[in-house]
Design a protein around this motif. Structure first.
Motif, short mmCIF file in Angstrom:
data_model
loop_
_atom_site.label_atom_id
_atom_site.label_comp_id
_atom_site.label_asym_id
_atom_site.label_seq_id
_atom_site.Cartn_x
_atom_site.Cartn_y
_atom_site.Cartn_z
N PRO A 101 46.82 51.68 42.08
CA PRO A 101 45.51 50.32 41.65
C PRO A 101 44.93 51.68 41.09
CG PRO A 101 44.50 51.56 44.38
CD PRO A 101 46.33 51.38 43.38
N GLU A 102 44.90 52.24 40.67
CA GLU A 102 44.09 53.58 39.89
C GLU A 102 44.76 53.30 38.57
OE1 GLU A 102 40.77 54.47 40.28
OE2 GLU A 102 42.05 53.46 42.38
N ILE A 103 44.09 52.90 37.88
CA ILE A 103 44.47 52.76 36.11
C ILE A 103 44.07 53.43 34.96
CG2 ILE A 103 45.40 51.33 34.23
CD1 ILE A 103 45.91 48.95 36.39
N ILE A 154 37.07 43.47 37.79
CA ILE A 154 38.05 42.70 38.59
C ILE A 154 39.56 43.35 39.03
CG2 ILE A 154 39.74 41.85 37.76
CD1 ILE A 154 37.66 41.14 34.66
N TRP A 155 39.79 44.00 38.55
CA TRP A 155 40.44 45.20 39.94
C TRP A 155 40.14 45.59 40.90
CZ3 TRP A 155 41.68 49.55 35.19
CH2 TRP A 155 42.10 48.33 34.36
N ASP A 156 38.96 46.33 41.02
CA ASP A 156 38.05 46.07 42.65
C ASP A 156 37.71 44.67 43.50
OD1 ASP A 156 36.79 47.77 44.64
OD2 ASP A 156 34.82 46.19 44.40
N SER A 157 38.43 43.77 43.22
CA SER A 157 38.15 42.39 43.31
C SER A 157 39.62 41.83 44.09
CB SER A 157 37.75 40.93 42.63
OG SER A 157 38.50 40.61 41.74
N TRP A 158 40.31 42.42 42.48
CA TRP A 158 41.72 42.41 44.21
C TRP A 158 42.56 43.66 44.52
CZ3 TRP A 158 43.98 41.60 37.62
CH2 TRP A 158 43.48 40.46 37.32
N ILE A 179 47.05 42.16 32.15
CA ILE A 179 47.92 42.97 31.62
C ILE A 179 47.96 44.09 32.07
CG2 ILE A 179 49.00 43.95 29.65
CD1 ILE A 179 47.11 41.28 28.02
N ALA A 180 47.39 45.20 32.18
CA ALA A 180 47.65 46.15 32.45
C ALA A 180 47.79 46.45 34.07
CB ALA A 180 46.25 47.09 32.62
N TRP A 181 47.05 45.29 35.12
CA TRP A 181 47.46 45.41 36.27
C TRP A 181 49.46 45.53 36.96
CZ3 TRP A 181 44.83 46.94 40.08
CH2 TRP A 181 44.70 46.73 40.89
N ASP A 182 49.70 44.36 35.86
CA ASP A 182 51.04 43.79 35.89
C ASP A 182 52.29 44.90 35.42
OD1 ASP A 182 50.39 41.42 36.70
OD2 ASP A 182 51.06 40.08 35.02
N LEU A 183 51.62 46.20 34.16
CA LEU A 183 52.08 46.94 33.75
C LEU A 183 52.29 48.16 34.82
CD1 LEU A 183 51.59 46.94 30.00
CD2 LEU A 183 54.11 46.86 30.79
N GLY A 191 53.26 52.90 38.91
CA GLY A 191 52.41 53.85 38.54
C GLY A 191 52.42 54.84 37.25
N ARG A 192 53.04 54.29 35.69
CA ARG A 192 53.48 54.91 34.67
C ARG A 192 52.53 54.88 33.50
NH1 ARG A 192 59.13 54.78 33.22
NH2 ARG A 192 59.02 52.83 34.79
N PHE A 193 51.49 53.63 33.82
CA PHE A 193 51.25 53.51 33.17
C PHE A 193 49.33 53.76 32.76
CE2 PHE A 193 48.26 49.62 31.44
CZ PHE A 193 48.61 49.15 29.59
#
Length: 338
Positions: A156-158, A122-126, A73-77, A83-85
């Protein structure tokens, strides 16, 4: 300090217009809550129909969702919004987790810590194609095949914010997060003496500067065009404060000010269903400590006097401008956000 907007309950179809309106007025961030609606769906529409306003959850309840689901969800948003999420997460309380969401309640602080660490793995793996190898006490993630990998994104830095008041959550914010959502039932004294020191403890543990953790809160506010409107708004705020003060989780805030007996009296009245009697327990002294009180013309100065140098982000609890109120609100927002 930035002035943000918080939309608590609104039909999903209204969000494109609402988000554009709040962006045009100059609010820095639009926050949604997990109350009567899903907190993420409105941000999809808001991201599509705005360009500059930041978008975040304040908060989304973490435990009913797998960290993998939250990561997607966070990645898609983040990608959709350019980059505003901001992902704001919270634990909720045991009764709601077990009886409303029907999921286990077990070590909420450590579990939320693992949610954050797992999502980042997970984000790092993507983003970097690193092997997914996360093993914790509560979660294990070791499988990521190309078919289910969304691939890298531009931002990528959420940022992750956590919500809470207790010492563990404050330390967690200091250790791992970019920000903390402080509950509306707070005082400046409680922020200075209870929250900031624990954030600093967590930051010191991680070798971070605690100033890198943004403090965000919603403030109770009574405002209006004139004295009559202001007095009416004060009674609404008195009711809001009484409701939250009756909950045991927030007793430490009242006890710091010597209002422990009031908290216990409010709890008894809530159990008895004496909702009309509860606001009468909130004195004018308490009202002034918990809320910002002033007419539209006074509001910007009162906000800055109370919160400048205390928090980085402020929303006004259940207090949003409506179409036709631009004349009153634009000077307030401009005075704070520039």
């Amino acid at each position: 300090m930035k002035l943000d907007a918080q939309v608590m309950t609104a039909p999903l179809k209204s969000f494109p217009e609402t988000a554009r309106y709040l962006e045009e007025l100059g609010f820095d961030t639009l926050w949604t809550l997990e109350t009567q609606h899903n907190p993420f769906f409105p941000l999809v529409l808001s991201a599509e129909h705005t360009r500059t306003i930041k978008l975040g959850t304040s908060i989304a309840v973490a435990f009913p969702r797998s960290p993998m689901v939250l990561a997607h969800i966070a990645w898609d948003l983040q990608e959709l919004s350019g980059g505003r999420f901001i992902l704001g997460l919270g634990t909720q309380v045991r009764g709601h987790i077990e009886r409303r969401f029907s999921v286990p309640w077990d070590s909420p602080g450590p579990r939320l810590r693992e949610v954050i660490l797992a999502m980042r793995a997970i984000w790092d793996s993507w983003q970097n194609k690193s092997p997914l190898k996360f093993q914790g006490k509560f979660y294990s993630f070791t499988l990521m095949t190309p078919f289910f990998d969304p691939g890298p994104i531009r931002y990528p830095e959420i940022p992750i914010f956590v919500g809470g008041l207790n010492p563990y959550m404050c330390r967690l914010a200091g250790e791992l997060c970019q920000g903390m959502h402080i509950h509306p039932l707070h005082t400046v004294k409680f922020i200075h003496e209870a929250i900031v020191p624990k954030i600093k403890e967590g930051a010191d543990k991680a070798g971070r500067d605690y100033h890198d953790v943004a403090l965000s809160t919603a403030a109770f506010v009574a405002t209006g065009r004139d004295t009559e409107a202001l007095n009416k708004a004060k009674e609404k705020v008195r009711t809001q404060i009484a409701f939250y003060s009756s909950t045991r989780n927030y007793f430490p805030v009242l006890e710091m000010h010597g209002w422990g007996e009031t908290a216990r009296a409010l709890q008894k009245k809530s159990i008895a269903g004496d909702w009309d009697g509860m606001p009468r327990e909130i004195t004018d002294e308490m009202l002034n400590e918990f809320a910002i009180i002033g007419t539209y013309a006074e509001l910007a100065d009162k906000i800055k006097k109370k919160y400048d140098g205390v928090v980085d982000r402020l929303t006004l609890y259940e207090c949003l401008p409506e179409p036709g109120q631009e004349k009153e609100w634009r000077p307030i927002i401009t005075a704070i956000n520039g």
